[in-house]
Write a protein that holds these residues in place. Sequence first.
Motif, short mmCIF file in Angstrom:
data_model
loop_
_atom_site.label_atom_id
_atom_site.label_comp_id
_atom_site.label_asym_id
_atom_site.label_seq_id
_atom_site.Cartn_x
_atom_site.Cartn_y
_atom_site.Cartn_z
N ARG A 55 0.84 -1.21 0.00
CA ARG A 55 0.00 0.00 0.00
C ARG A 55 0.87 1.26 0.00
O ARG A 55 0.61 2.20 -0.74
CB ARG A 55 -0.91 0.02 1.22
CG ARG A 55 -2.03 -0.98 1.14
CD ARG A 55 -2.87 -0.94 2.39
NE ARG A 55 -3.95 -1.90 2.32
CZ ARG A 55 -4.67 -2.28 3.34
NH1 ARG A 55 -4.45 -1.76 4.52
NH2 ARG A 55 -5.63 -3.16 3.18
N GLU A 56 1.90 1.27 0.83
CA GLU A 56 2.78 2.44 0.89
C GLU A 56 3.56 2.61 -0.41
O GLU A 56 3.78 3.74 -0.87
CB GLU A 56 3.74 2.31 2.07
CG GLU A 56 3.04 2.46 3.41
CD GLU A 56 3.92 2.09 4.58
OE1 GLU A 56 5.04 1.59 4.38
OE2 GLU A 56 3.47 2.27 5.72
N SER A 57 3.96 1.51 -1.02
CA SER A 57 4.69 1.59 -2.29
C SER A 57 3.81 2.19 -3.37
O SER A 57 4.24 3.06 -4.14
CB SER A 57 5.15 0.20 -2.72
OG SER A 57 6.03 -0.34 -1.77
N GLU A 58 2.58 1.73 -3.44
CA GLU A 58 1.64 2.26 -4.44
C GLU A 58 1.35 3.73 -4.17
O GLU A 58 1.30 4.54 -5.09
CB GLU A 58 0.35 1.44 -4.42
CG GLU A 58 -0.59 1.73 -5.55
CD GLU A 58 -0.03 1.32 -6.91
OE1 GLU A 58 -0.53 1.86 -7.92
OE2 GLU A 58 0.87 0.47 -6.98
N LEU A 59 1.16 4.09 -2.92
CA LEU A 59 0.90 5.48 -2.56
C LEU A 59 2.07 6.38 -2.96
O LEU A 59 1.87 7.48 -3.46
CB LEU A 59 0.64 5.61 -1.06
CG LEU A 59 0.47 7.03 -0.54
CD1 LEU A 59 -0.74 7.69 -1.17
CD2 LEU A 59 0.36 7.03 0.96
N SER A 60 3.29 5.90 -2.75
CA SER A 60 4.45 6.73 -3.08
C SER A 60 4.50 7.05 -4.57
O SER A 60 4.91 8.14 -4.96
CB SER A 60 5.74 6.05 -2.63
OG SER A 60 6.00 4.91 -3.40
N ARG A 61 4.06 6.12 -5.41
CA ARG A 61 4.03 6.39 -6.85
C ARG A 61 3.12 7.58 -7.15
O ARG A 61 3.46 8.47 -7.92
CB ARG A 61 3.54 5.18 -7.62
CG ARG A 61 4.52 4.03 -7.65
CD ARG A 61 4.01 2.84 -8.42
NE ARG A 61 3.46 3.23 -9.70
CZ ARG A 61 2.35 2.70 -10.23
NH1 ARG A 61 1.68 1.79 -9.57
NH2 ARG A 61 1.91 3.09 -11.41
#
Length: 77
Positions: A55-61
């Motif tokens: 979730r955090e990885s996707e949000l960072s994008r």
Amino acid sequence: VLKCEYAVCGEIVNITQRLQQELQENPGSLSFDEILHCNIGNPQSLSQQPITFSRESELSRYLIKFLEEQLVLIVTV
């Protein structure tokens, strides 16, 4: 979005509610004493860790793209 509701419904939920009521009214009447609600995508009910990394990885994008767009707006104004 002004108003939003999320409702888990269907036959599985109906059966689960009936079984939960049976367990509360007549403890020991079934071959189990607890119901784990895992049909609604809640891994924590099974003692699993939440999927925060993905979730955090996707949000960072999206955050990086958003910040880049804001920077372009600031520079061009």
